[in-house]
Design a protein around this motif. Structure first.
Motif, PDB file in Angstrom:
ATOM      1  N   THR A 115      -9.595   1.789  -1.388  1.00 43.12           N
ATOM      2  CA  THR A 115      -8.722   1.357   0.098  1.00 43.12           C
ATOM      3  C   THR A 115      -9.868   1.322   1.154  1.00 43.12           C
ATOM      4  O   THR A 115      -9.392   1.168   2.562  1.00 43.12           O
ATOM      5  CB  THR A 115      -7.703   2.461   0.299  1.00 43.12           C
ATOM      6  OG1 THR A 115      -8.025   3.479   0.421  1.00 43.12           O
ATOM      7  CG2 THR A 115      -6.818   2.263  -0.642  1.00 43.12           C
ATOM      8  N   LEU A 174      -7.892   6.441  -4.700  1.00 43.91           N
ATOM      9  CA  LEU A 174      -7.796   5.406  -3.687  1.00 43.91           C
ATOM     10  C   LEU A 174      -9.055   4.995  -3.119  1.00 43.91           C
ATOM     11  O   LEU A 174      -9.020   4.516  -1.764  1.00 43.91           O
ATOM     12  CB  LEU A 174      -6.895   5.946  -2.527  1.00 43.91           C
ATOM     13  CG  LEU A 174      -5.006   5.904  -3.093  1.00 43.91           C
ATOM     14  CD1 LEU A 174      -4.415   6.649  -2.029  1.00 43.91           C
ATOM     15  CD2 LEU A 174      -4.716   4.612  -3.391  1.00 43.91           C
ATOM     16  N   CYS A 220       1.045   4.415  -2.869  1.00 40.19           N
ATOM     17  CA  CYS A 220       0.671   5.846  -2.418  1.00 40.19           C
ATOM     18  C   CYS A 220       2.103   6.509  -2.936  1.00 40.19           C
ATOM     19  O   CYS A 220       1.743   7.659  -3.190  1.00 40.19           O
ATOM     20  CB  CYS A 220       0.514   5.738  -0.668  1.00 40.19           C
ATOM     21  SG  CYS A 220      -0.880   4.929  -0.227  1.00 40.19           S
ATOM     22  N   LEU A 273       0.734  -1.263  -0.006  1.00 36.48           N
ATOM     23  CA  LEU A 273      -0.007   0.008  -0.009  1.00 36.48           C
ATOM     24  C   LEU A 273       0.959   1.222   0.105  1.00 36.48           C
ATOM     25  O   LEU A 273       0.554   2.119  -0.687  1.00 36.48           O
ATOM     26  CB  LEU A 273      -0.794   0.084   1.295  1.00 36.48           C
ATOM     27  CG  LEU A 273      -1.717   1.270   1.386  1.00 36.48           C
ATOM     28  CD1 LEU A 273      -2.505   1.386   0.123  1.00 36.48           C
ATOM     29  CD2 LEU A 273      -2.379   0.998   2.880  1.00 36.48           C
ATOM     30  N   LEU A 303      -5.094  -3.639  -5.365  1.00 40.25           N
ATOM     31  CA  LEU A 303      -4.652  -2.300  -5.009  1.00 40.25           C
ATOM     32  C   LEU A 303      -4.164  -1.498  -6.330  1.00 40.25           C
ATOM     33  O   LEU A 303      -4.529  -0.299  -6.359  1.00 40.25           O
ATOM     34  CB  LEU A 303      -3.136  -2.405  -4.274  1.00 40.25           C
ATOM     35  CG  LEU A 303      -3.082  -2.933  -2.672  1.00 40.25           C
ATOM     36  CD1 LEU A 303      -1.739  -2.921  -2.263  1.00 40.25           C
ATOM     37  CD2 LEU A 303      -3.894  -1.504  -2.061  1.00 40.25           C
ATOM     38  N   SER A 357      -5.688   6.653   3.670  1.00 43.99           N
ATOM     39  CA  SER A 357      -5.541   5.322   3.526  1.00 43.99           C
ATOM     40  C   SER A 357      -4.570   4.631   3.998  1.00 43.99           C
ATOM     41  O   SER A 357      -4.654   3.508   4.617  1.00 43.99           O
ATOM     42  CB  SER A 357      -5.500   5.352   1.699  1.00 43.99           C
ATOM     43  OG  SER A 357      -6.327   5.852   1.209  1.00 43.99           O
TER      44      SER A 357
END
Length: 629
Positions: free
Chosen positions: A134, A131, A80, A76, A285, A106
């Motif tokens: 998430t 996102l 990001c 993750l 993801l 997130s």
């Protein structure tokens, strides 16, 4: 835990559905139910880990948290970080600021709460949130935080058998609560843990109460489970209330496959599903940002056939080079925990994105006209305080600026909020006050039963309050009429309503006319707004498109005047032909926001909206100019 190929295959069944639904929801209309499959799997695995540790008296909550962090955070954090760099080069300052906020939520696992506050999962605006997906990770992480603590505490006072029974009871209670919440607050139920926890507990019960089946019954159990999951993917759509009782289909289907325990099943154990199952977390993801990229940059639809295999490739690379890293963390001291790799990643990403948010996406480096439009495409500063999303007694509604001399009231849905605020500022100059009655998504509900709409009880109570308050002599009513009558967002061209829809609309409008007549007979003035023009996209997106093209004109077209007429034909014709008393004043936003050919998002250098359909403070100020004080 011993690796289970059937559960790994279930992950593939879930991620395939979610990915295909997000790229093209006509392929698998109910593909979003794949997330519910993930929740059951997660509940099963977490319960197995916790109970085995508790029974062997070697369970550590801290080590459990760190194991989850090692599993979830690195991949993750990579996503990001990539989006942070990508956004610097390709997003507008406003979008970059929003991305920074979403990344921060997130990586700290509160994004489900943030998205719940912003809008619905299936709204048009969701396709511009990099996102959004998430939210499910945040819900799971919140479950991970609470679940082991409760079990460890219960173990101090209960036998294991009693704990199991308690979990089973809580599953039933949480399922009933989920159904109630789903029908009373669909946005809340979709995003928030209380409506989802029963799904994870079903997985927990699958571990706590295992079923031993003979081989032939295992096959039947698996086939029924598979049919329930696949059936939910194709028979359920985003128009259904979710999760609610309908989520039983994918949840029970997943439960049955887990109980079947078929190690070498063709359905779950085939080579393709085993590989996709291993990569499923990373595929999940990476696929959504690719979906958003197609919408954000208005790419042709054939790009989905590139993006889907690219999601799998990125998922494989993330699994191979990130997920499989074994982080050796020193958990013997608090300092060791703070220095652990996942914690360092969370803190680093949070600090960087906090700077982005504090700098408003570095908007100061943008052209002055862009800055002006973005800063003024704003809602009322009292919107969150005064605009209702859940029931509140009308007597508690906001009163603006003046407490005693309340001579005005506004009534309607969210489209009346900025009108209330700007009107209150105007009448304040004459020492008059205003009481503001608005409820999110409220359609015409006068004289309707409580179950007619989520606001029916409030709506009728608000009308009673206005009628009984003799000081209130002027009432302004505004609804998003067309959506309330027929549904459909502005991004979709209006379809011709069928006979049943038209009949219901006619009944609602008839009750509305009765309301207008009643108010006109008891009040000095009643002001009715025709439908406010809607935009195909959020105004900030339309401004952003011009910004990316290096062009910031004084006028930015939203839709054509013809589209506005077609979208709102039913109510326009009704108002044009209505026979109201002389103290009922009809106000036409289309004459303010449109010319003969176009309706504008930005007109004469002024932003008229703050999103895709609500007027900004500037827009609302222009709308109330036709109201005589």
């Amino acid at each position: 835990m011993k690796f289970r190929k059937d559960i790994n295959g279930l992950r593939a069944i879930a991620v395939i559905a979610v990915v295909l639904f997000h790229f093209n929801n006509t392929l698998i209309p109910g593909g979003f139910a794949g997330v519910d499959v993930f929740f059951v799997i997660s509940g099963y695995l977490m319960t197995a880990i916790i109970f085995k540790g508790v029974e062997e008296q070697n369970f550590s909550i801290l080590k459990f948290y760190m194991a989850r962090a090692n599993r979830i955070i690195p991949a993750l954090a990579l996503l990001c970080s990539v989006l942070t760099v990508f956004g610097w080069f390709y997003l507008t300052p406003y979008d970059y600021s929003v991305l920074g906020e979403h990344i921060r939520s997130s990586i700290t696992f509160v994004s489900n709460i943030v998205y719940w506050k912003e809008s619905g999962y299936f709204d048009t605006a969701s396709h511009y949130k990099w996102l959004l997906h998430t939210w499910s990770l945040s819900s799971e992480w919140q479950f991970y935080l609470i679940y082991p603590v409760l079990i460890v505490l219960m173990r101090k006072f209960m036998e294991v058998k009693t704990i199991k029974q308690t979990i089973l009871c809580f599953l039933v209670i949480s399922f009933i609560a989920s159904i109630i919440l789903t029908y009373h607050s669909p946005h809340s139920s979709y995003f928030l843990l209380p409506a989802r926890i029963w799904e994870m507990l079903v997985g927990g019960v699958a571990f706590l109460y295992p079923i031993s089946l003979k081989l032939r019954y295992k096959k039947r159990c698996e086939c029924i489970g598979f049919a329930l999951i696949i059936g939910s993917y194709f028979l359920i759509t985003k128009d259904n209330y979710w999760p609610g009782y309908l989520a039983l289909f994918p949840v029970i289907g997943t439960y049955l496959i887990i109980q079947a325990k078929r190690k070498n099943s063709l359905l779950t154990g085939n080579w393709l599903f085993q590989k996709l199952g291993l990569y499923s977390y990373s595929i999940y993801l990476w696929h959504w940002p690719l979906v958003v990229a197609i919408y954000y940059f208005s790419l042709p639809s054939f790009y989905i056939y590139i993006a889907i295999p690219l999601s799998v490739l990125l998922g494989f690379l993330s699994y191979r080079y990130i997920e499989r890293i074994n982080f050796n963390n020193n958990l013997s001291t608090i300092f060791g925990v703070i220095k652990s790799k996942p914690m360092v990643m969370v803190v680093s990403v949070t600090l960087i994105t906090s700077v982005i948010c504090l700098q408003d996406g570095f908007i100061n480096y943008a052209p002055a006209k862009y800055q002006y439009l973005i800063h003024n495409a704003q809602a009322s500063q009292l919107r969150e305080k005064c605009h209702l999303r859940t029931y509140q007694a009308p007597s508690s509604s906001c009163q603006y600026f003046i407490e005693n001399n309340i001579t005005w009231a506004t009534l309607g849905d969210s489209h009346s909020t900025e009108i209330a605020y700007t009107l209150a500022k105007k009448i304040h100059l004459k020492d008059q006050g205003l009481k503001h009655f608005s409820y999110s998504g409220c359609k015409i509900s006068y004289k309707m039963p409580k179950d007619f709409s989520r606001c029916a009880q409030w709506y009728n109570e608000a009308i009673t309050y206005i009628l009984n308050d003799k000081k209130i002599q002027n009432v302004v009513i505004n609804h998003r009429f067309t959506k309330g009558l027929f549904g459909g967002d502005a991004a979709h061209y209006p379809n011709k309503p069928n006979a049943l829809m038209t009949t219901k609309a006619s009944q609602m409008v008839q009750s509305f006319d009765e309301l207008v007549q009643l108010l006109a007979a008891n009040k000095k003035n009643v002001y009715l707004f025709y439908p406010i023009p809607e935009l195909p996209k959020d105004i900030k997106e339309l401004i952003g498109i011009k910004f990316r093209n290096g062009n910031m004109p004084d006028n930015i077209i939203g839709t054509s005047r013809e589209w506005y007429q077609a979208r709102n034909q039913y109510m326009i014709e009704h108002f044009d032909n209505a026979s109201y008393p002389s103290n009922v004043h009809l106000l036409k936003p289309q004459n303010t926001f449109c010319d003969n050919l176009h309706c504008y998002a930005v007109k004469d250098g002024e932003p008229l909206y703050f999103d895709d359909d609500h007027p900004s403070i500037i827009g609302a100020t222009k709308l109330i100019e036709s109201i005589s004080i």
